[in-house]
Design a protein around this motif. Structure first.
Motif, PDB file in Angstrom:
ATOM      1  N   VAL A   1       3.158  23.493  51.309  1.00  0.00           N
ATOM      2  CA  VAL A   1       3.263  22.594  50.162  1.00  0.00           C
ATOM      3  C   VAL A   1       4.436  21.638  50.386  1.00  0.00           C
ATOM      4  O   VAL A   1       5.555  22.076  50.677  1.00  0.00           O
ATOM      5  CB  VAL A   1       3.451  23.371  48.842  1.00  0.00           C
ATOM      6  N   VAL A   2       4.144  20.314  50.264  1.00  0.00           N
ATOM      7  CA  VAL A   2       5.186  19.308  50.492  1.00  0.00           C
ATOM      8  C   VAL A   2       5.398  18.404  49.277  1.00  0.00           C
ATOM      9  O   VAL A   2       6.378  17.647  49.232  1.00  0.00           O
ATOM     10  CB  VAL A   2       4.891  18.444  51.745  1.00  0.00           C
ATOM     11  N   ALA A   3       4.485  18.463  48.293  1.00  0.00           N
ATOM     12  CA  ALA A   3       4.637  17.627  47.095  1.00  0.00           C
ATOM     13  C   ALA A   3       3.841  18.249  45.956  1.00  0.00           C
ATOM     14  O   ALA A   3       2.870  18.973  46.187  1.00  0.00           O
ATOM     15  CB  ALA A   3       4.139  16.210  47.361  1.00  0.00           C
ATOM     16  N   PHE A   4       4.277  17.962  44.721  1.00  0.00           N
ATOM     17  CA  PHE A   4       3.544  18.477  43.564  1.00  0.00           C
ATOM     18  C   PHE A   4       3.833  17.647  42.330  1.00  0.00           C
ATOM     19  O   PHE A   4       4.800  16.898  42.272  1.00  0.00           O
ATOM     20  CB  PHE A   4       3.901  19.946  43.296  1.00  0.00           C
ATOM     21  N   SER A   5       2.966  17.813  41.355  1.00  0.00           N
ATOM     22  CA  SER A   5       3.168  17.257  40.020  1.00  0.00           C
ATOM     23  C   SER A   5       2.407  18.130  39.044  1.00  0.00           C
ATOM     24  O   SER A   5       1.256  18.490  39.312  1.00  0.00           O
ATOM     25  CB  SER A   5       2.632  15.825  39.921  1.00  0.00           C
ATOM     26  N   ASN A   6       3.052  18.487  37.940  1.00  0.00           N
ATOM     27  CA  ASN A   6       2.270  19.177  36.921  1.00  0.00           C
ATOM     28  C   ASN A   6       1.501  18.121  36.137  1.00  0.00           C
ATOM     29  O   ASN A   6       1.897  16.953  36.075  1.00  0.00           O
ATOM     30  CB  ASN A   6       3.137  20.068  36.019  1.00  0.00           C
ATOM     31  N   LEU A   7       0.359  18.512  35.602  1.00  0.00           N
ATOM     32  CA  LEU A   7      -0.540  17.571  34.929  1.00  0.00           C
ATOM     33  C   LEU A   7      -0.722  17.964  33.473  1.00  0.00           C
ATOM     34  O   LEU A   7      -1.110  19.097  33.176  1.00  0.00           O
ATOM     35  CB  LEU A   7      -1.912  17.567  35.633  1.00  0.00           C
ATOM     36  N   TRP A   8      -0.457  17.017  32.602  1.00  0.00           N
ATOM     37  CA  TRP A   8      -0.781  17.212  31.193  1.00  0.00           C
ATOM     38  C   TRP A   8      -2.234  16.826  31.043  1.00  0.00           C
ATOM     39  O   TRP A   8      -2.639  15.729  31.444  1.00  0.00           O
ATOM     40  CB  TRP A   8       0.066  16.319  30.309  1.00  0.00           C
ATOM     41  N   VAL A   9      -3.030  17.698  30.464  1.00  0.00           N
ATOM     42  CA  VAL A   9      -4.447  17.409  30.257  1.00  0.00           C
ATOM     43  C   VAL A   9      -4.761  17.544  28.776  1.00  0.00           C
ATOM     44  O   VAL A   9      -4.282  18.465  28.115  1.00  0.00           O
ATOM     45  CB  VAL A   9      -5.338  18.351  31.095  1.00  0.00           C
ATOM     46  N   SER A  10      -5.538  16.599  28.267  1.00  0.00           N
ATOM     47  CA  SER A  10      -5.894  16.665  26.853  1.00  0.00           C
ATOM     48  C   SER A  10      -7.060  17.625  26.660  1.00  0.00           C
ATOM     49  O   SER A  10      -7.863  17.846  27.566  1.00  0.00           O
ATOM     50  CB  SER A  10      -6.253  15.271  26.324  1.00  0.00           C
ATOM     51  N   GLY A  11      -7.143  18.199  25.492  1.00  0.00           N
ATOM     52  CA  GLY A  11      -8.173  19.176  25.190  1.00  0.00           C
ATOM     53  C   GLY A  11      -9.576  18.611  25.143  1.00  0.00           C
ATOM     54  O   GLY A  11     -10.538  19.321  25.350  1.00  0.00           O
TER      55      GLY A  11
END
Length: 188
Positions: free
Chosen positions: A110-120
């Motif tokens: 793993v070299v990069a990441f982003s958490n994702l906000w997702v709508s319902g």
């Protein structure tokens, strides 16, 4: 929405622009055509560098915390800064385990990441905390993460990919502009 502005003004409220929001419509998103040539190049360059993309569901993030923490610490060290937390997420394991996390691997690391906000209602996806390993990531890794995240969101049936807000961007500069706009422009 903008259709309610006359009502708000009639109620005595006033309108103040705070910045500009970037949203990509996903319904007809395509990488075809000359206008998306650079996006295709981004994908090909990352694939030649042995990069792959995956979205880890929230329930699987706990097993990824250690490599994500390593990347976050390296990123903060490279920027010579510490965690913020006012307008963006900060590296908090409990927080990250509540959302899916998009990861880029290079040769399985793993070299990069982003958490994702997702709508319902599958309306919108928005990245929050974004980090990459400054010493071990190929050039353009975050561009690759964004393009793949948009394609993932589209495949999942989301309507929009939100790139966030640029605070104080696009405010009026002319001499008759409200003081809020002129000061905001100066700060921007």
């Amino acid at each position: 929405g903008s259709e309610n502005i006359p009502l708000y003004l009639d109620l005595g409220l006033s309108v103040h622009k705070l910045g500009e929001l970037g949203r990509v419509p996903l319904e007809n998103l395509s990488l075809e055509g000359s206008s998306h040539k650079t996006l295709r190049q981004t994908l090909r360059r990352a694939e030649r560098a042995e990069c792959s993309f995956e979205v880890i569901p929230a329930e699987g993030v706990a097993s990824m915390i250690d490599p994500l923490k390593r990347i976050s610490d390296a990123w903060l060290g490279d920027k010579n800064t510490r965690e913020k937390g006012f307008s963006l997420g900060s590296f908090q394991p409990d927080y990250l385990m509540r959302t899916p996390v998009a990861v880029v691997r290079q040769a399985e690391k793993v070299v990069a990441f982003s958490n994702l906000w997702v709508s319902g209602e599958r309306e919108e996806v928005s990245p929050d905390l974004m980090r990459f390993d400054p010493e071990n990531s190929p050039n353009g890794v975050m561009d690759y993460l964004f393009v793949e995240s948009m394609l993932w969101a589209q495949a999942q049936g989301y309507r929009w990919f939100c790139l966030g807000m640029a605070p104080l961007s696009g405010l009026s500069e002319h001499r008759l502009a409200p003081i809020w706009s002129r000061m905001g422009t100066l700060l921007f």
